[in-house]
Write an enzyme that holds these catalytic residues in place. Structure first.
Site, PDB file in Angstrom:
ATOM      1  N   THR A 130      80.591-102.564  39.819  1.00 50.15           N
ATOM      2  CA  THR A 130      81.645-102.154  40.754  1.00 50.15           C
ATOM      3  C   THR A 130      81.160-100.938  41.529  1.00 50.15           C
ATOM      4  O   THR A 130      80.464-100.090  40.985  1.00 50.15           O
ATOM      5  CB  THR A 130      82.925-101.817  39.969  1.00 50.15           C
ATOM      6  OG1 THR A 130      83.466-103.026  39.483  1.00 50.15           O
ATOM      7  CG2 THR A 130      83.970-101.109  40.823  1.00 50.15           C
ATOM      8  N   ARG A 179      93.230-112.948  37.483  1.00 44.94           N
ATOM      9  CA  ARG A 179      93.078-111.594  36.898  1.00 44.94           C
ATOM     10  C   ARG A 179      92.686-110.561  37.967  1.00 44.94           C
ATOM     11  O   ARG A 179      91.805-110.791  38.780  1.00 44.94           O
ATOM     12  CB  ARG A 179      92.017-111.632  35.802  1.00 44.94           C
ATOM     13  CG  ARG A 179      91.804-110.298  35.070  1.00 44.94           C
ATOM     14  CD  ARG A 179      90.706-109.462  35.662  1.00 44.94           C
ATOM     15  NE  ARG A 179      90.552-108.187  34.960  1.00 44.94           N
ATOM     16  CZ  ARG A 179      89.771-107.195  35.386  1.00 44.94           C
ATOM     17  NH1 ARG A 179      89.078-107.335  36.483  1.00 44.94           N
ATOM     18  NH2 ARG A 179      89.694-106.074  34.722  1.00 44.94           N
ATOM     19  N   VAL A 180      93.373-109.446  37.958  1.00 48.69           N
ATOM     20  CA  VAL A 180      93.056-108.338  38.850  1.00 48.69           C
ATOM     21  C   VAL A 180      92.866-107.088  37.990  1.00 48.69           C
ATOM     22  O   VAL A 180      93.626-106.873  37.034  1.00 48.69           O
ATOM     23  CB  VAL A 180      94.198-108.098  39.864  1.00 48.69           C
ATOM     24  CG1 VAL A 180      93.902-106.896  40.742  1.00 48.69           C
ATOM     25  CG2 VAL A 180      94.423-109.340  40.729  1.00 48.69           C
ATOM     26  N   GLY A 181      91.863-106.291  38.297  1.00 48.67           N
ATOM     27  CA  GLY A 181      91.622-105.053  37.551  1.00 48.67           C
ATOM     28  C   GLY A 181      92.190-103.841  38.261  1.00 48.67           C
ATOM     29  O   GLY A 181      93.100-103.945  39.090  1.00 48.67           O
ATOM     30  N   ASP A 182      91.632-102.693  37.947  1.00 50.96           N
ATOM     31  CA  ASP A 182      92.150-101.431  38.501  1.00 50.96           C
ATOM     32  C   ASP A 182      91.658-101.145  39.910  1.00 50.96           C
ATOM     33  O   ASP A 182      92.286-100.368  40.644  1.00 50.96           O
ATOM     34  CB  ASP A 182      91.716-100.262  37.603  1.00 50.96           C
ATOM     35  CG  ASP A 182      90.190-100.153  37.526  1.00 50.96           C
ATOM     36  OD1 ASP A 182      89.531-101.188  37.294  1.00 50.96           O
ATOM     37  OD2 ASP A 182      89.658 -99.043  37.714  1.00 50.96           O
ATOM     38  N   THR A 230      85.321 -96.801  37.809  1.00 50.45           N
ATOM     39  CA  THR A 230      84.653 -98.025  37.381  1.00 50.45           C
ATOM     40  C   THR A 230      84.724 -98.103  35.869  1.00 50.45           C
ATOM     41  O   THR A 230      84.572 -97.093  35.192  1.00 50.45           O
ATOM     42  CB  THR A 230      83.181 -98.084  37.826  1.00 50.45           C
ATOM     43  OG1 THR A 230      82.568 -99.218  37.185  1.00 50.45           O
ATOM     44  CG2 THR A 230      82.400 -96.834  37.454  1.00 50.45           C
ATOM     45  N   GLY A 231      84.987 -99.288  35.352  1.00 48.22           N
ATOM     46  CA  GLY A 231      85.084 -99.426  33.903  1.00 48.22           C
ATOM     47  C   GLY A 231      86.019-100.561  33.552  1.00 48.22           C
ATOM     48  O   GLY A 231      86.313-101.420  34.391  1.00 48.22           O
ATOM     49  N   GLY A 242      88.937-102.299  33.487  1.00 43.33           N
ATOM     50  CA  GLY A 242      90.093-102.106  34.356  1.00 43.33           C
ATOM     51  C   GLY A 242      91.440-102.114  33.652  1.00 43.33           C
ATOM     52  O   GLY A 242      92.363-101.404  34.060  1.00 43.33           O
TER      53      GLY A 242
HETATM   54  N1  ASP Z   1      86.970-101.832  36.977  1.00 41.67           N
HETATM   55  C1  ASP Z   1      86.527-103.157  37.343  1.00 41.67           C
HETATM   56  C2  ASP Z   1      87.544-104.175  36.905  1.00 41.67           C
HETATM   57  O1  ASP Z   1      88.102-104.037  35.817  1.00 41.67           O
HETATM   58  C3  ASP Z   1      85.225-103.529  36.752  1.00 41.67           C
HETATM   59  C4  ASP Z   1      84.097-102.535  36.902  1.00 41.67           C
HETATM   60  O2  ASP Z   1      84.325-101.363  37.130  1.00 41.67           O
HETATM   61  O3  ASP Z   1      82.932-102.969  36.796  1.00 41.67           O
HETATM   62  O4  ASP Z   1      87.742-105.143  37.605  1.00 41.67           O
END
Ligand code: ASP
Length: 311
Positions: free
Chosen positions: A178, A206-209, A229-230, A232
Site C-alpha cells: 500500500t 472487502r474494504v480496508g482502512d 499502512t497495515g 486495515g
Molecule cells: N491497509 C491496507 C488494507 O487493509 C493494506 C496495506 O496497508 O497493505 O487494505
C-alpha cells in the site's frame, strides 16, 4: 513562507533482509525516489501539498512493485479492486473511492471526487462511471497484471483465506505495498493521500482502512497529515489517522508522542500490525511502524533524499 517537505511510504510489514536481493532493493528504492521527486517538483515551484501528494502517489501507483494501481493484488475473482483517499489540511476537504477496477490512478479519481462530485466517498461500478464521465484514464486488465501478484494469488485462491500484503507465507516470503504520501507546502498547508489494492484473495467487497477518512488518511493544518499502512481491520477499529490528530488537538501531544502511542502501544495491544507516515504544520515528520520494516522516504527542501526499508 514555510520550508516544504514530503514523506512517502510503500507499505509496512515483515521485510527480511535475507529475502531481499540487492537488485530488488535497488528497484524499491528507485520507486520511492521517483515518487519523492515527483512530489518535490510541485512543492519546489510553490505548488500545493494536495497536488504534491497526488503526484507522489500516482508515481507509486504506476510502479509495479507496490500494491496500488499497476501491481495491485488480485481479488478472489481474479480482478483488481482498488481503494484510495486524499485530504487537504486547510479546510478538511476530502475525497475517497473504493472497489474500483481498471481506473489507471485511483488517487486521481479520489481527488476529482473531492473537487467535482459534491460528495466525499464513491464506490464500485458507479464510481467508475463517474470517472468515465470525468474522462479519467482507464486501462485494461492486462495493465494491472504482474507475475508476482498472480503467483501470490495462486497460492491462496482455492482457500477461504485472504492475505494482507504483509502476511508472512510459509515459504518465508513477505509481501507489501500500500502506498501513501504526506506533504507540507510553502503556504503552510498539509495534505495526505493513500492508495491500495487491499488484500490478496479478498472477497465480498472487502474494504480496508485506506479509503476511509480518519482511519487510513487524515489531514488538518492545526494538527497533522497522516497516511497509514497495515492490517486495515485494526486501523479502522482504532480510527488511527484521526486518533493521532485528536491526541494532538485535545491533549496537546506532539506528533511524535501521538504516533508512538497509537502505533507502538494502542495498536500493538489490539494486535494490529503496520505503520504510518505523519507530518505536522512545522514540518516535523514521523515514520512510525510496529512491524519489521516499512518502505519509506523523506525529501525536505534543500536536503538530501532519505530512504529506508528496515527498522
Ligand atoms: N491497509 C491496507 C488494507 O487493509 C493494506 C496495506 O496497508 O497493505 O487494505
Amino acid at each position: 513562507m514555510k520550508k516544504h517537505a514530503i514523506a512517502i511510504h510503500g507499505g509496512a510489514g515483515t521485510i527480511l533482509r535475507a529475502l531481499m536481493t540487492p537488485e530488488k532493493e535497488a528497484q524499491y528504492k528507485q520507486g520511492l525516489q521517483n515518487a519523492l521527486l515527483a512530489g518535490n517538483q510541485i512543492l519546489s515551484k510553490g505548488g500545493s501539498s494536495l497536488d504534491a501528494v497526488e503526484a507522489a502517489v500516482i508515481s507509486l501507483e504506476n510502479f509495479p512493485l507496490f500494491n496500488a494501481g499497476k501491481g495491485a493484488v488480485f481479488t478472489n475473482k481474479g480482478t483488481h479492486e482498488m481503494d484510495a483517499s486524499i485530504m487537504e489540511g486547510k479546510n478538511q476537504e476530502a475525497g475517497a473511492v473504493s472497489g474500483v477496477s481498471n481506473v489507471q490512478n485511483p488517487i486521481h479519481l479520489a481527488k476529482v471526487i473531492m473537487q467535482k462530485s459534491g460528495h466525499v466517498f464513491l464506490q464500485g461500478a458507479d464510481a467508475e462511471l463517474f470517472a468515465r464521465n470525468m474522462n479519467l484514464p482507464f486501462q485494461n486488465n492486462d495493465y494491472f497484471y504482474t507475475a508476482e501478484r498472480y503467483k501470490q494469488w495462486q497460492d491462496v485462491k482455492d482457500t477461504d483465506g485472504y492475505q494482507l500484503d504483509h502476511t508472512v507465507l510459509e515459504t518465508g516470503e513477505k509481501k507489501f505495498g500500500t502506498v501513501g504520501a504526506v506533504a507540507l507546502d510553502i503556504h503552510g498547508n498539509l495534505a495526505a493521500a493513500t492508495s491500495t489494492g487491499g488484500m490478496t484473495n479478498k472477497r465480498f467487497g472487502r474494504v480496508g482502512d485506506s479509503p476511509i477518512i480518519g482511519a487510513g488518511t487524515y489531514a488538518n493544518n492545526n494538527t497533522c497529515a497522516i497516511s497509514c499502512t497495515g492490517h486495515g481491520e485494526y486501523f479502522m477499529r482504532a480510527v488511527v489517522a484521526y486518533d493521532i490528530s485528536c491526541l494532538m488537538e485535545y491533549k496537546g501531544y506532539s506528533l511524535q508522542q501521538a504516533c508512538n502511542y497509537v502505533v507502538k502501544d494502542k495498536l500493538v495491544k489490539m494486535g494490529g500490525e503496520g505503520g504510518l507516515i505523519g507530518m505536522d504544520a512545522q514540518g516535523n515528520i514521523e515514520l512510525c511502524f510496529n512491524s519489521e520494516g516499512m518502505y519509506r522516504g523523506i525529501l525536505r527542501q534543500g536536503e538530501e533524499v532519505y530512504l529506508g526499508i528496515y527498522e
